[in-house]
Motif scaffolding. Structure first.
Motif, PDB file in Angstrom:
ATOM      1  N   ASN A  76       3.901  20.461  34.677  1.00  0.00           N
ATOM      2  CA  ASN A  76       2.908  20.338  35.731  1.00  0.00           C
ATOM      3  C   ASN A  76       1.610  21.071  35.438  1.00  0.00           C
ATOM      4  O   ASN A  76       0.736  21.135  36.258  1.00  0.00           O
ATOM      5  N   ARG A  77       1.522  21.662  34.264  1.00  0.00           N
ATOM      6  CA  ARG A  77       0.307  22.422  33.995  1.00  0.00           C
ATOM      7  C   ARG A  77      -0.206  22.167  32.584  1.00  0.00           C
ATOM      8  O   ARG A  77       0.413  21.440  31.795  1.00  0.00           O
ATOM      9  N   VAL A  78      -1.360  22.753  32.335  1.00  0.00           N
ATOM     10  CA  VAL A  78      -1.995  22.561  31.038  1.00  0.00           C
ATOM     11  C   VAL A  78      -1.824  23.829  30.221  1.00  0.00           C
ATOM     12  O   VAL A  78      -1.942  24.939  30.738  1.00  0.00           O
ATOM     13  N   ARG A  79      -1.500  23.649  28.937  1.00  0.00           N
ATOM     14  CA  ARG A  79      -1.415  24.815  28.065  1.00  0.00           C
ATOM     15  C   ARG A  79      -2.483  24.669  26.989  1.00  0.00           C
ATOM     16  O   ARG A  79      -2.681  23.603  26.416  1.00  0.00           O
ATOM     17  N   MET A  91      12.277  25.535  36.819  1.00  0.00           N
ATOM     18  CA  MET A  91      11.057  24.726  36.662  1.00  0.00           C
ATOM     19  C   MET A  91      10.171  24.883  37.897  1.00  0.00           C
ATOM     20  O   MET A  91      10.640  24.791  39.024  1.00  0.00           O
ATOM     21  N   ILE A  92       8.927  25.133  37.657  1.00  0.00           N
ATOM     22  CA  ILE A  92       8.021  25.336  38.780  1.00  0.00           C
ATOM     23  C   ILE A  92       7.551  23.982  39.308  1.00  0.00           C
ATOM     24  O   ILE A  92       7.223  23.083  38.527  1.00  0.00           O
ATOM     25  N   LYS A  93       7.541  23.864  40.612  1.00  0.00           N
ATOM     26  CA  LYS A  93       7.161  22.578  41.214  1.00  0.00           C
ATOM     27  C   LYS A  93       5.650  22.416  41.229  1.00  0.00           C
ATOM     28  O   LYS A  93       4.890  23.380  41.162  1.00  0.00           O
ATOM     29  N   LYS A  94       5.272  21.200  41.382  1.00  0.00           N
ATOM     30  CA  LYS A  94       3.849  20.855  41.376  1.00  0.00           C
ATOM     31  C   LYS A  94       3.090  21.602  42.478  1.00  0.00           C
ATOM     32  O   LYS A  94       2.006  22.136  42.251  1.00  0.00           O
ATOM     33  N   ILE A 147       2.485  25.167  41.555  1.00  0.00           N
ATOM     34  CA  ILE A 147       1.364  25.300  40.628  1.00  0.00           C
ATOM     35  C   ILE A 147       0.051  25.258  41.401  1.00  0.00           C
ATOM     36  O   ILE A 147      -0.837  26.106  41.210  1.00  0.00           O
ATOM     37  N   ASP A 202      -1.322  29.375  33.134  1.00  0.00           N
ATOM     38  CA  ASP A 202      -0.214  29.106  32.214  1.00  0.00           C
ATOM     39  C   ASP A 202       0.504  30.403  31.854  1.00  0.00           C
ATOM     40  O   ASP A 202       1.726  30.485  31.883  1.00  0.00           O
ATOM     41  N   CYS A 254       2.505  31.589  34.708  1.00  0.00           N
ATOM     42  CA  CYS A 254       3.634  30.685  34.926  1.00  0.00           C
ATOM     43  C   CYS A 254       4.820  31.062  34.041  1.00  0.00           C
ATOM     44  O   CYS A 254       5.978  31.007  34.472  1.00  0.00           O
TER      45      CYS A 254
END
Lengths: 114, 884
Positions: A73-76, B1-4, B7, B30, B33
């Motif tokens: 769900n994210r950008v790295r 796992m982190i949910k949308k 985030i 990131d 996270c």
């Protein structure tokens, strides 16, 4: 082993990061901090506060290039070394070993006396 | 796992904590996270994991990392980032973005199209090399007691005499263009056409007007009598691919004209147009033996004066000139010199060679263009400033981080410029696609890229910069000057001066909206008025057939023609006249009226030759007396006059004019003779010329020899069948002239070409600017409503009804509307008054249109603002208050 003082490390972070990047294809910020910790056995701690400003500066100077990858769900953001980066890296290492030699010459008696 | 959602929460939280440099925020997100994930896998809840990860995160000072990162970077990287942020901002707020983009684009398209049109109108005669040295001599002639007739005409001998008497007149050229179509035939190929654009001109015409001769010698082409130069299109029409030089064209079946040259087709942007140029000295040698007459004004005279010569000096000598040649009649004539480039835009005299433009109307159109841009920019300023308040936090944090005021200012300015440039580019593309339709619409050969395109690129740049600065500076100033602490607190209140500016802009928009709607209504009123105005005759269903004969036209001939045409089913009445009733120039004569018990008196009046079916064909009302009756042979000498003539001779009742004796000098092949008869009937006034001019007194009698037009009143059913029947029988009806026809109404439209053209443009652009203004209102209403959403919620909780809230929200707009009305109306009233003054017969300028415009604006406002407000007023207060 306890950690070195930040004043001592300050000038070396760039060299360390560049060196790591020559050995790995691409790395992201967290990975770099962990890797340094592991290699130095906990004695060198690259804080986030030092890492990211250096990375952004090097990106602007073209020593590293970046690539964004979607992970879940994210950008790295991955960093990889560029050609100019590699040559700066070897210059830095050369400079640093000169520095160590010079330091050793100056400080040798003292060290021996210990 | 982190949910949308988690985030999204973290990202928003980091932003709230001041992490606004997006490239860094993403990266740190990131980083955090990973820490959160590690903790969650050990069984921690998300929230706990997040807070702990933050704690561990370098004692967490994200803004400090941010400022160190940013301080390390050079300006260029930062500017790039600002732009990126700006763009994201633009796109993120889709509604604002689209309203702004659409409004700006639309306005730029309008401006481009209007600019092209006005620019084209300004090019008339500008391509002529000696334009600054060429002057047209025109005449103000005293016709009646006191009445001055301003015509474009002069007498034919004037030009050569001026050249002889005054050395400063280096050269002259004269034109003569007969008011009727002219029959030109080419016998070898048996081709004949009625030509509308044959101009008789002196040989010097080529020296004056830069007409390009493809074949022939410009020095000599028109020096011999009976020579003619034709343009390429005409050459192809008559001769196909064969060389026309030396060939003979026959003028009106009688006079041979030798072709001595072929010229390129004239451009449209000249105040006159000719397909054919005949040598002026043909007149008087072959026909038209009145050319020596000093006081018959039917010719155009152009003078070539020395460089840097002050034309006033020559003007001052004109009274002396008239005195020398006209003696005591000189005081009836006043000569005026018109600089050539001014003719198309400013001259509106009797007998102009083309429907000239009206400079006022071009100004008006330019004013609309300006309004449209101002409207769109006002929208843009309003919306940007309004929206910008929502970015107060961004500004505050950036300032805390040490962002320079000038950096901020620059960023917002660049955002504005970006919008303008984007709109301009889209507008150019749209204008390019629209241009073909626009050319048809304006009847002008407008090009997308002008010859002077490099200037225009500079103009465009300047325009973009000016528009960008105009619309960008204010919001930028407001934003960059924002008080840091207030901004950080999220103070969402706009300053007092900001409110004044915003409301001022809305009042301005309302004024323009009301002005444009009122003006559009009024222009359409006037056009409707012209169409519906009782002209005194019926133009609908009247078909005109020009006729021409080489021999004398006798009573028998016209009788035969009438009978033949009336036989055709669908033809109700047929009349043979000297003129067509719209846009034609009536003859004039001095009529001697002799009333019983009164001395005879002479009056100059309009002169028309008709026949017994004239009154029926045109449905003209007979007020007194009777029409011509074929059973009384003496009727052919009788006169019919109009009401105006009755008034002119000093009578009050039409009946009293019946029986008055009229005599005047007419001309036939034997020279002048006195024609005498009695007034037999009086008809209601009918409007001969356009409504720009007053109705003239008119005297009518029968002179078949002067027949030029046949008019048929035909039934509205099966028009095409009727026309076909006329065409098929034409060779029997009138073998001498080719068959061509036109409808009366179309000539009527020609009279108002300038008005119709501009009125159409006006309506379209006014409509567009109203749309732009509404767009702005919608945007602003949604902004204001969103700002007051909490207020609305609280009011509702405290028991206010939806209607009450709706009223509250609309009240502020209505107050501004009333202010706009008060400011806009008087200015518009004045401008419209000016426009209407061009017409002798004009519609009333009433308050009605203004009230209607205000009502319409109110309705538009209510609809556009109301829709959004209703939504807000109806909404559940729980939703809006939940997050307090």
């Amino acid at each position: 082993m306890s950690t070195y003082s930040p004043q001592l490390l300050k000038g070396t972070f760039q060299t360390i990061i560049l060196k790591l990047l020559t050995q790995h294809k691409k790395m992201y910020g967290y990975e770099i901090t962990q890797m340094v910790k592991q290699l130095s056995e906990g004695s060198i701690n690259v804080s986030e506060g030092s890492l990211y400003p250096i990375l952004h500066k090097m990106e602007e100077e073209g020593l590293v290039k970046t690539e964004k990858v979607n992970i879940g769900n994210r950008v790295r953001k991955y960093y990889a070394i560029t050609k100019p980066g590699a040559s700066v890296c070897s210059e830095k290492i050369e400079e640093f070993s000169q520095f160590v030699k010079t330091m050793a010459t100056i400080l040798d008696p003292a060290i021996l006396s210990k | 796992m982190i949910k949308k959602q988690q985030i999204a929460f973290m990202e928003a939280d980091l932003a709230r904590r001041g992490l606004i440099y997006t490239p860094l925020r993403e990266e740190l997100l990131d980083h955090i996270c990973i820490g959160v994930e590690g903790r969650m896998s050990k069984g921690m809840t998300f929230m706990d994991a997040y807070l702990e990860a933050l704690q561990e995160f370098d004692g967490f000072a994200p803004t400090q990392i941010q400022s160190e990162t940013v301080h390390n970077l050079k300006n260029i990287t930062m500017v790039r980032n600002y732009l990126l942020v700006g763009l994201r901002n633009l796109f993120r707020q889709k509604a604002f973005f689209i309203i702004n983009l659409f409004g700006l684009t639309l306005s730029f398209v309008c401006v481009f199209l209007i600019y092209r049109y006005v620019q084209y109108e300004m090019t008339y005669d500008q391509h002529i090399d000696k334009k600054d040295r060429i002057y047209r001599l025109v005449t103000n002639r005293e016709v009646d007691s006191g009445d001055i007739r301003e015509s474009a005409f002069t007498g034919a001998p004037w030009g050569p005499a001026l050249m002889q008497d005054y050395p400063e007149v280096e050269d002259i050229v004269r034109f003569m263009k007969y008011r009727l179509s002219i029959l030109i035939s080419y016998d070898e190929a048996d081709k004949k056409f009625l030509e509308d654009h044959l101009v008789w001109a002196d040989a010097s015409v080529f020296k004056f007007f830069d007409l390009q001769l493809i074949k022939g010698n410009p020095q000599t082409a028109l020096s011999e009598p009976s020579s003619i130069v034709i343009n390429q299109s005409t050459a192809i029409k008559y001769f196909g691919n064969t060389d026309p030089i030396g060939k003979t064209l026959i003028y009106e079946g009688e006079h041979n004209l030798t072709i001595t040259g072929v010229m390129a087709d004239m451009p449209q942007n000249s105040h006159f147009y000719a397909d054919m140029l005949g040598s002026f000295n043909t007149l008087g040698t072959a026909f038209w033996n009145i050319v020596e007459n000093w006081t018959i004004l039917y010719y155009y005279t152009y003078l070539l004066l020395p460089e840097d010569y002050n034309a006033e000096k020559l003007s001052a000598k004109l009274p002396g000139f008239f005195q020398k040649y006209l003696g005591e009649r000189a005081q009836l004539f006043e000569g005026k010199l018109q600089p050539l480039p001014s003719i198309y835009l400013t001259s509106h005299r009797v007998g102009e060679l083309k429907a000239n433009a009206k400079l006022n109307q071009l100004y008006l159109l330019s004013l609309i263009a300006l309004f449209i841009v101002l409207l769109a920019l006002a929208n843009f300023i309003n919306l940007t400033t309004a929206r910008a308040m929502q970015r107060a936090k961004e500004v505050g944090i950036r300032k805390v981080m040490g962002g320079l005021k000038s950096d901020l200012f620059l960023q917002f300015l660049l955002e504005a410029l970006f919008m303008i440039v984007l709109s301009a580019l889209i507008a150019l593309a749209a204008a390019y696609l629209l241009l073909p339709y626009y050319q048809v619409f304006t009847e002008r050969p407008l090009s997308f890229i002008a010859d002077t395109w490099y200037f225009e690129v500079v103009y465009l740049m300047l325009f973009i910069i000016a528009a960008g600065l105009a619309s960008g500076i204010y919001p930028s100033l407001v934003l960059s000057k924002l008080n840091t602490t207030a901004a950080l607190k999220g103070a969402n209140k706009s300053s007092r001066s900001g409110t004044i500016l915003r409301e001022g802009l809305i009042v301005f928009q309302f004024s323009i909206c009301i002005a444009l709607i009122a003006a559009t209504l009024q222009v359409n009123d006037q056009l409707k008025f012209i169409n519906a105005k009782d002209l005194g005759f019926n133009k609908d269903g009247v078909v005109l057939l020009p006729i021409y004969s080489s021999g004398a036209i006798t009573y028998e001939k016209t009788d035969f023609l009438r009978r033949q045409l009336n036989q055709i089913p669908g033809v109700n009445h047929t009349t043979v006249n000297s003129h067509k009733l719209v846009g034609d120039q009536p003859y004039g004569a001095g009529y001697i009226f002799k009333l019983p018990q009164q001395p005879a008196d002479t009056f100059p009046m309009g002169r028309l030759h008709i026949d017994r079916e004239f009154v029926d064909t045109y449905d003209i009302q007979l007020l007194a007396g009777r029409n011509y009756d074929p059973s009384f042979s003496t009727d052919t000498a009788a006169f019919i006059i109009n009401e105006e003539a009755v008034k002119t001779i000093g009578l009050e009742r039409s009946v009293d004019a019946i029986g008055a004796e009229i005599s005047y000098y007419s001309q036939n092949e034997n020279g002048n003779y006195l024609r005498t008869g009695k007034v037999m009937g009086v008809v209601k006034n009918f409007n001969f010329k356009s409504l720009h001019f007053a109705i003239e007194p008119m005297v009518m009698d029968i002179q078949p020899d002067r027949s030029h037009f046949v008019a048929c009143n035909i039934s509205s059913a099966n028009i095409s069948q009727t026309l076909k029947a006329i065409e098929e029988n034409w060779s029997v009806i009138w073998p001498e002239a080719p068959f061509t026809y036109s409808f009366m109404d179309s000539h009527f439209d020609e009279l108002y070409e300038a008005e119709l053209n501009i009125a159409r443009l006006f309506s379209v652009f006014a409509g567009l600017s109203i749309a732009i203004a509404c767009l702005g209102l919608v945007g602003l209403a949604s902004y204001i409503t969103s700002r007051r959403i909490k207020e609305i919620g609280i009011r509702k909780v405290l028991g206010a009804s939806s209607q009450h809230i709706l009223g509250l929200l609309l009240k502020s707009f209505v107050a501004l509307l009333i202010l706009g009305f008060t400011i806009g109306s008087p200015i518009t009233y004045y401008l419209l008054e000016q426009w209407l003054n061009d017409f002798v017969y004009r519609s009333e300028l009433g308050l009605m249109n203004f009230l209607l415009a205000a009502t319409l604006t109110l309705v538009l406002t209510l609809v556009s603002v109301g829709f959004i407000t209703i939504k807000a007023a109806m909404s559940n207060p729980v939703k809006s208050l939940r997050f307090e």
